[in-house]
Design an enzyme around this catalytic site. Structure first.
Site, short mmCIF file in Angstrom:
data_model
loop_
_atom_site.label_atom_id
_atom_site.label_comp_id
_atom_site.label_asym_id
_atom_site.label_seq_id
_atom_site.Cartn_x
_atom_site.Cartn_y
_atom_site.Cartn_z
N LEU A 195 0.82 -1.21 0.00
CA LEU A 195 0.00 0.00 0.00
C LEU A 195 0.86 1.26 0.00
O LEU A 195 0.63 2.18 0.77
CB LEU A 195 -0.94 0.03 1.21
CG LEU A 195 -2.08 -0.97 1.20
CD1 LEU A 195 -2.91 -0.80 2.46
CD2 LEU A 195 -2.95 -0.78 -0.02
N CYS A 196 1.90 1.24 -0.81
CA CYS A 196 2.67 2.47 -0.92
C CYS A 196 2.88 2.80 -2.39
O CYS A 196 3.97 3.10 -2.83
CB CYS A 196 3.97 2.39 -0.15
SG CYS A 196 4.87 0.88 -0.42
N GLY A 197 1.82 2.68 -3.15
CA GLY A 197 1.87 3.07 -4.55
C GLY A 197 2.82 2.19 -5.34
O GLY A 197 2.97 1.01 -5.07
#
Lengths: 136, 292
Positions: free
Chosen positions: B87-89
């Site tokens: 969930l960090c791009g």
């Protein structure tokens, strides 16, 4: 001739000390030395010890860990993993840290862990030593 | 055609998602500030370390340390520094795209961070070791990684070690970058952390004669591994800063998207509701007219 030395003590976390002083005493790998302005350029390893900086009539005491020292005529740069002023040392915390480190050393540790614990132990004992000297 | 109840349910679920992403965005923002701060405070240390290294190097011409030997062999190790959580791009995917360009057969991987080791395992590459590091990377964690790399190199298992990590450019931009770690060729400046212009080592003033205690070799011999450890530590700090920034931006986008979806769904819901009312009214009037 410069009458003062610029003493800089930095750790990875912060710049602990940066001021003009008249004399610095520290312990290198080959023994204790006093440094006055226009000292010969020197580079050596620092062992955990008490660093004394004299400024005017006042002495500033610091507990420092292992590291490196670079001395040029007008400057003393100390690169270390720990540095704390004597008056800021928390004796209780240092004592606890020392006991914890000693307890950990008794266990079986990997090489890496034991290096870390050793460093912690050295930090704590140096802090205690410096603190106790200044209680008198 | 979905019923009004279906749409209402979807709106509710999207709202929940938006709440979560919003919370994650806030957390990442707070952590990001701390991580950036941590990467910055190492700068004076890096500067002094550079100075000492410069001086030491200038006065030890012809000095050869095992860590400085460059060998001709093609084997190399790459330390991939990734994140623990997703969930960090595109941070990790960009990093791994870079990593997959490396030759599978001659490259050994050392990973830091869970995502990086998962990637290496998934793509069946050669994994030598995996390390983990905490939200606030400790110097001891960096030392462990750096020590392992140095051992690999000194044993002759590999001929070069590189580090691949997401370099922090600014909050919106992180870029996978490969930096050489070993052998220490030209004594290069330790990267001083976030946003610092990469300083080249200044030419030393050759006229100053330095004494070394006990001697050059010993001091430099201690200094080199230490500076490698410190470089590793800076890289871990920078990776954390990149991770938190990337996560914050990704979560902000997710929150904005969710809000847009809620808006669209609400519009659709109202339209449908009105259409239903109109239909019912029509039915009532028709019925009345038929009776009357």
């Amino acid at each position: 001739m410069a009458a003062t030395l610029k003493l800089e003590i930095v750790t990875p976390e912060a710049k602990i000390f940066s001021d003009d002083v008249e004399m610095v005493t520290l312990t290198g790998i080959d023994g204790e030395m006093g440094i006055y302005p226009t000292h010969m350029p020197l580079m050596t390893q620092l062992v955990a010890c008490e660093v004394v900086a004299r400024k005017g009539s006042e002495n500033i005491f610091l507990a420092v860990g292992d590291g490196f020292v670079q001395i040029t005529g007008g400057r003393v740069g100390i690169l270390t993993d720990m540095a704390i002023r004597a008056e800021n040392i928390d004796e209780v915390a240092a004592e606890q840290a020392r006991q914890k480190a000693e307890a950990r050393l008794a266990e079986k540790l990997s090489e890496e862990e034991s290096a870390t614990v050793h460093a912690a132990l050295v930090h704590a004992t140096t802090q205690l030593k410096v603190k106790q000297r200044h209680k008198k | 055609m979905p019923s009004t109840r279906d749409i209402r349910r979807r709106i509710k679920s999207v709202k929940n998602t938006a709440q979560i992403t919003k919370a994650m965005q806030m957390v990442a923002a707070a952590k990001m500030r701390r991580a950036q701060q941590a990467a910055l405070v190492g700068r004076p240390y890096a500067q002094l370390l550079n100075e000492i290294m410069t001086e030491a190097a200038a006065h030890t011409i012809g000095f050869d340390h095992p860590l400085m030997q460059s060998r001709a062999g093609g084997k190399r190790a790459v330390i991939v520094v990734g994140t623990d959580r997703g969930l960090c791009g595109g941070l990790n995917s960009n990093l791994f795209r870079e990593a997959s360009k490396l030759d599978k057969n001659t490259t050994v991987f050392v990973t830091a961070g869970r995502k990086a080791s998962q990637f290496v395992a998934r793509t069946k590459r050669n994994l030598a070791a995996e390390f983990s590091f905490k939200d606030t990377p400790q110097f001891s964690e960096a030392r462990a990684i750096s020590k392992f790399a140095q051992d690999l190199f000194l044993k002759g298992d590999v001929d070069a070690v590189d580090i691949l990590y997401p370099r922090f450019i600014n909050t919106l931009m992180q870029q996978p970058q490969t930096v050489p770690f070993l052998p220490i060729g030209k004594l290069a400046a330790v990267t001083a952390g976030i946003n610092a212009p990469k300083q080249e080592l200044a030419d030393s003033k050759g006229d100053e004669v330095f004494e070394f205690e006990p001697d050059e070799e010993t001091v430099l011999g201690e200094l080199l591994p230490h500076s490698l450890n410190f470089q590793m530590h800076q890289i871990l700090l920078e990776t954390k800063a990149s991770e938190q920034s990337a996560r914050m931006v990704a979560m902000k986008n997710a929150t904005d998207n969710a809000k847009q979806i809620i808006k669209d769904l609400t519009l659709e819901y109202n339209k449908l509701r009105q259409a239903n009312i109109t239909k019912e009214l029509l039915e009532i009037t028709t019925a009345q007219m038929a009776v009357g």
